[in-house]
Design a protein around this motif. Sequence first.
Motif, PDB file in Angstrom:
ATOM      1  N   LYS A  53      48.037  46.071  45.090  1.00  0.00           N
ATOM      2  CA  LYS A  53      46.670  45.591  45.163  1.00  0.00           C
ATOM      3  C   LYS A  53      46.155  45.215  43.779  1.00  0.00           C
ATOM      4  O   LYS A  53      46.450  45.864  42.788  1.00  0.00           O
ATOM      5  N   GLN A  54      45.375  44.165  43.737  1.00  0.00           N
ATOM      6  CA  GLN A  54      44.776  43.717  42.497  1.00  0.00           C
ATOM      7  C   GLN A  54      43.510  44.525  42.221  1.00  0.00           C
ATOM      8  O   GLN A  54      42.711  44.754  43.124  1.00  0.00           O
ATOM      9  N   ARG A 221      41.258  41.417  32.012  1.00  0.00           N
ATOM     10  CA  ARG A 221      41.642  40.276  32.846  1.00  0.00           C
ATOM     11  C   ARG A 221      41.180  38.961  32.224  1.00  0.00           C
ATOM     12  O   ARG A 221      41.961  37.999  32.116  1.00  0.00           O
ATOM     13  N   THR A 254      49.145  45.615  36.151  1.00  0.00           N
ATOM     14  CA  THR A 254      47.776  45.554  36.664  1.00  0.00           C
ATOM     15  C   THR A 254      47.157  44.162  36.596  1.00  0.00           C
ATOM     16  O   THR A 254      46.354  43.808  37.458  1.00  0.00           O
ATOM     17  N   TYR A 255      47.535  43.370  35.580  1.00  0.00           N
ATOM     18  CA  TYR A 255      46.867  42.082  35.391  1.00  0.00           C
ATOM     19  C   TYR A 255      47.824  40.886  35.375  1.00  0.00           C
ATOM     20  O   TYR A 255      47.652  39.934  36.136  1.00  0.00           O
ATOM     21  N   HIS A 258      49.473  39.453  38.567  1.00  0.00           N
ATOM     22  CA  HIS A 258      48.580  38.730  39.467  1.00  0.00           C
ATOM     23  C   HIS A 258      48.163  37.379  38.873  1.00  0.00           C
ATOM     24  O   HIS A 258      47.991  36.397  39.603  1.00  0.00           O
TER      25      HIS A 258
END
Length: 285
Positions: A53-54, A221, A254-255, A258
């Motif tokens: 999941k983002q 992000r 985490t970033y 995506h």
Amino acid sequence: KRDIADYFSLINSRSRKCQQKAILNKLNDVASDDFPDLRAFEFPIIKGKSSNKQVEHFSRDEWDSLLRKIIELSGNFANRFLSVDEYQELDKEYRKWIDLYDSISLLFFFYLRAEDIPRIRTEWFKDVGGVINVKLEKTKQDRLKQETEHYYPDGYKVWKRIEKRRPDGFLCFPHLDRTKKRINKNISETANALLQEVVELCNISKKSKMTLTNIRHTAFRLTLEELDMVSFDEQEMRLFADNGNTSIEMLNKTYLKHIKRGKLASKARKNLPSNSWLMQKRVSI
């Protein structure tokens, strides 16, 4: 070391393991006063459940919209250079939004953690030739002091504005009494409640309630996207991770994963041929 490993093998919950690790580290620290040669415990790696999941973050448009609304709610004082007296003379309603504006600005520009907000102080910041460095006097899980600096150039001006109205002492929600029990949690809850209120006013829709932690996610992000750091080499990524007091592995998982997936999908939409035979054609009768 084996005793610790055996003990942790009996604990199923990751959060429980983390709690026990923190307790044992504190006990070890206390015991070191009487036993100076006591070594730090060696813990087994605590693995969490992997997730694809983002993490929730604000897009650039959402972030700008959020700041505009907070400035508006502050009576348009939040982004002004105010002296200590000018700030104190403002209505309490305006000051709370200025406090939120300053808090999330510090989180964004200096990649701070939510837990830094209740304790961050003016004295931790230093102007070094037009660049603001902040030395975190107390860090996550009481690690060694760490330094970070702003990447966005306007971080300098933002800090100078905050410094003028709070030249010393606590920076975020300074009017809240730090001697009260649970004060750190109370400050975070106050900031989170205000943040969630303004998110709703901006009609920003998210899957879960946004908190100060999501501002840190937003900072990472947007910096990674706007610097196009997907193309940076490992050394540059490691320096960026070190500046944000995190790891290159966390940034990738985490970033960057995506961001890369989104860039690939966007590239595909531009380059793949149209399936015209699937389109319904207008038929004249």
